[in-house]
Design a protein around this motif. Structure first.
Motif, mmCIF file in Angstrom:
data_model
loop_
_atom_site.group_PDB
_atom_site.id
_atom_site.type_symbol
_atom_site.label_atom_id
_atom_site.label_comp_id
_atom_site.label_asym_id
_atom_site.label_seq_id
_atom_site.Cartn_x
_atom_site.Cartn_y
_atom_site.Cartn_z
ATOM 1 N N UNK A 95 0.836 -1.201 0.000
ATOM 2 C CA UNK A 95 0.000 0.000 0.000
ATOM 3 C C UNK A 95 0.864 1.242 0.000
ATOM 4 N N UNK A 96 0.406 2.222 -0.734
ATOM 5 C CA UNK A 96 1.108 3.498 -0.747
ATOM 6 C C UNK A 96 0.094 4.555 -0.356
ATOM 7 N N UNK A 97 0.333 5.182 0.764
ATOM 8 C CA UNK A 97 -0.656 6.136 1.274
ATOM 9 C C UNK A 97 -0.802 7.328 0.327
ATOM 10 N N UNK A 98 -2.025 7.738 0.118
ATOM 11 C CA UNK A 98 -2.282 8.871 -0.773
ATOM 12 C C UNK A 98 -2.282 10.170 0.037
ATOM 13 N N UNK A 99 -1.364 11.071 -0.283
ATOM 14 C CA UNK A 99 -1.352 12.425 0.325
ATOM 15 C C UNK A 99 -1.518 12.460 1.836
ATOM 16 N N UNK A 100 -0.837 11.599 2.585
ATOM 17 C CA UNK A 100 -0.988 11.577 4.058
ATOM 18 C C UNK A 100 -2.437 11.516 4.513
ATOM 19 N N UNK A 101 -3.282 10.903 3.695
ATOM 20 C CA UNK A 101 -4.709 10.914 4.048
ATOM 21 C C UNK A 101 -5.021 9.942 5.182
ATOM 22 N N UNK A 102 -4.161 8.935 5.366
ATOM 23 C CA UNK A 102 -4.417 7.941 6.413
ATOM 24 C C UNK A 102 -5.445 6.912 5.992
ATOM 25 N N UNK A 103 -6.409 7.317 5.149
ATOM 26 C CA UNK A 103 -7.513 6.421 4.814
ATOM 27 C C UNK A 103 -7.478 5.931 3.374
ATOM 28 N N UNK A 104 -6.856 6.717 2.473
ATOM 29 C CA UNK A 104 -6.847 6.356 1.056
ATOM 30 C C UNK A 104 -5.461 5.880 0.615
ATOM 31 N N UNK A 105 -5.473 4.846 -0.220
ATOM 32 C CA UNK A 105 -4.205 4.225 -0.622
ATOM 33 C C UNK A 105 -4.198 3.843 -2.097
ATOM 34 N N UNK A 106 -2.983 3.849 -2.646
ATOM 35 C CA UNK A 106 -2.765 3.203 -3.937
ATOM 36 C C UNK A 106 -2.395 1.762 -3.612
ATOM 37 N N UNK A 107 -2.882 0.837 -4.426
ATOM 38 C CA UNK A 107 -2.577 -0.576 -4.200
ATOM 39 C C UNK A 107 -1.639 -1.059 -5.296
ATOM 40 N N UNK A 108 -0.500 -1.633 -4.867
ATOM 41 C CA UNK A 108 0.436 -2.217 -5.837
ATOM 42 C C UNK A 108 0.654 -3.672 -5.454
ATOM 43 N N UNK A 109 1.185 -4.452 -6.383
ATOM 44 C CA UNK A 109 1.493 -5.842 -6.066
ATOM 45 C C UNK A 109 2.992 -5.977 -5.836
ATOM 46 N N UNK A 110 3.355 -6.793 -4.821
ATOM 47 C CA UNK A 110 4.768 -6.885 -4.482
ATOM 48 C C UNK A 110 5.566 -7.504 -5.600
ATOM 49 N N UNK A 111 5.236 -8.731 -5.940
ATOM 50 C CA UNK A 111 5.972 -9.344 -7.024
ATOM 51 C C UNK A 111 4.921 -9.607 -8.043
ATOM 52 N N UNK A 112 5.221 -9.414 -9.304
ATOM 53 C CA UNK A 112 4.144 -9.626 -10.247
ATOM 54 C C UNK A 112 4.470 -10.783 -11.170
ATOM 55 N N UNK A 113 4.332 -12.012 -10.647
ATOM 56 C CA UNK A 113 4.572 -13.150 -11.543
ATOM 57 C C UNK A 113 3.511 -13.063 -12.640
ATOM 58 N N UNK A 114 3.746 -13.703 -13.748
ATOM 59 C CA UNK A 114 2.826 -13.542 -14.877
ATOM 60 C C UNK A 114 1.390 -13.878 -14.512
ATOM 61 N N UNK A 115 1.242 -14.632 -13.444
ATOM 62 C CA UNK A 115 -0.109 -15.104 -13.153
ATOM 63 C C UNK A 115 -1.000 -14.133 -12.394
ATOM 64 N N UNK A 116 -0.704 -12.847 -12.369
ATOM 65 C CA UNK A 116 -1.574 -11.961 -11.602
ATOM 66 C C UNK A 116 -2.928 -11.810 -12.304
ATOM 67 N N UNK A 117 -3.991 -12.353 -11.668
ATOM 68 C CA UNK A 117 -5.296 -12.352 -12.336
ATOM 69 C C UNK A 117 -5.865 -10.939 -12.494
#
Length: 380
Positions: A95-117
């Motif tokens: 998770x990457x916090x959006x603008x110090x909002x505390x509540x809103x986040x960008x979601x990323x995947x840690x490792x992205x093996x080809x199988x990410x659905x």
């Protein structure tokens, strides 16, 4: 931290005599009504879940999470609105916090093996909430065509809303908000560290147990200027709120069949009803648009934290306890401070969220109701 809220002595009880028990009686939904509505809703929802699990889509892992006031047993008025969450477990996210909002986040995947659905929803590396929500919406729109003996349509998308709203018109009118939620089993984000202040009320052990539960992210976008940052997700703890409301006593037997009954839930119902009735009364004005039952519930949880003992919520003291909840809510409006119960850095009543004139308007209306024995409970 929140300052102590004003409390009222018995002498200051409101002049206009009103009978809280009688009001609650009118709010009691008949068992029959509830089960009829729930049966229709469950049929539609179960159909959708099964179809999603069967179809070749990114949502085949969804399962049902029943949250909201109906499942917390604090539903009021008529059983015509239901919330359900369709949860999808997403392992290994970052998770990457959006603008110090505390509540809103960008979601990323840690490792992205080809199988990410979920790779089709990635914008560069970010899991796009809006992309995912529109696909989810599209599938649901398609699916409801296959539901027999029920008239269902999908309501037009409301900007900034994380829900896909179904309108069922037969056998009666019911709105069902379906919310897509990502489930993460990692530890809760740092912004929640000081939240969930239940140590003195439900105990440190209970708090630790609750914090070991998964947390959820819903596609509710952060505000950005006059628009929205459409890729963000917002934290949701509705499953924990449901747990707390179910096991709300300091003594483990509070409100159990042989236990002593308290009036906590009754106070919450009355608070919700107060806001609902005021919103009806002033539905042609804009001032109350931004207030919702979540504000009332949050304030109520803070009062439970402040008054943790079951003896402070005796059934015979309902009027006083409700008075205390009202006073606390007014205090929050006046100080423009209502801390999010799980993310204390988030102020739900900040000027940025709700304009001061709106808070003053609501405050004035509640003051009027309190001084006159809550006439609005008898209206509409």
């Amino acid at each position: 931290p929140l300052g102590p809220a004003p409390t009222f002595g018995p002498r200051e009880a409101a002049p206009g005599a009103w009978r809280p028990r009688a009001v609650l009686e009118t709010l009691r939904l008949s068992r029959q009504e509830i089960s009829a509505a729930a049966e229709v809703v469950n049929r539609v929802v179960d159909h959708l879940v099964q179809r999603l699990q069967r179809c070749e889509s990114e949502f085949r892992g969804v399962t049902l999470l029943r949250t909201g006031s109906y499942y917390e047993r604090v539903k009021i008025s008529s059983p015509n609105e239901f919330d359900v969450m369709f949860k999808l477990e997403v392992p290994r996210i970052q998770l990457e916090e959006y603008c110090n909002s505390g509540a809103h986040y960008f979601v990323k995947f840690k490792r992205n093996p080809k199988g990410n659905p979920l790779s089709e929803f990635l914008e560069e590396e970010i899991l796009s909430a809006s992309k995912m929500l529109s696909k989810f919406r599209k599938i649901i729109k398609e699916e409801i065509k296959h539901i027999e003996d029920t008239d269902v349509i999908v309501e037009r998308k409301r900007r900034g809303s994380p829900a896909v709203t179904l309108l069922i018109s037969k056998p009666k009118e019911i709105a069902v908000d379906i919310i897509l939620a990502l489930e993460s089993k990692s530890s809760w984000p740092a912004s929640t560290k000081e939240g969930l202040p239940i140590d003195n009320w439900l105990g440190v052990k209970v708090r630790n147990t609750l914090r070991r539960q998964p947390f959820y992210l819903v596609p509710k976008h952060a505000k950005e200027g006059n628009g929205f940052q459409e890729e963000t997700w917002r934290l949701s703890f509705s499953h924990i709120e449901k747990d707390i409301l179910k096991n709300h006593g300091q003594s483990k037997t509070c409100c159990e069949i042989n236990g002593v009954k308290c009036c906590r839930k009754d106070c919450l119902k009355l608070m919700k009803y107060l806001l609902e009735q005021l919103k009806k009364k002033f539905r042609n004005r804009k001032e109350l648009d931004k207030f919702c039952s979540y504000h009332v519930k949050t304030a109520f949880l803070h009062v439970c934290t402040r008054d943790p003992a079951d003896s402070q919520w005796r059934c015979e003291d309902l009027e006083l306890c409700f008075g205390s909840c009202v006073a606390y809510f007014l205090h929050c409006l006046e100080t423009e401070r209502l801390e999010h119960y799980f993310i204390p850095g988030v102020n739900l009543f900040s000027p940025h969220q709700i304009e001061k004139p709106s808070k003053e308007f609501l405050s004035k209306q509640i003051e009027y109701e309190r001084s006159n024995g809550f006439p609005v409970f008898g209206e509409f």
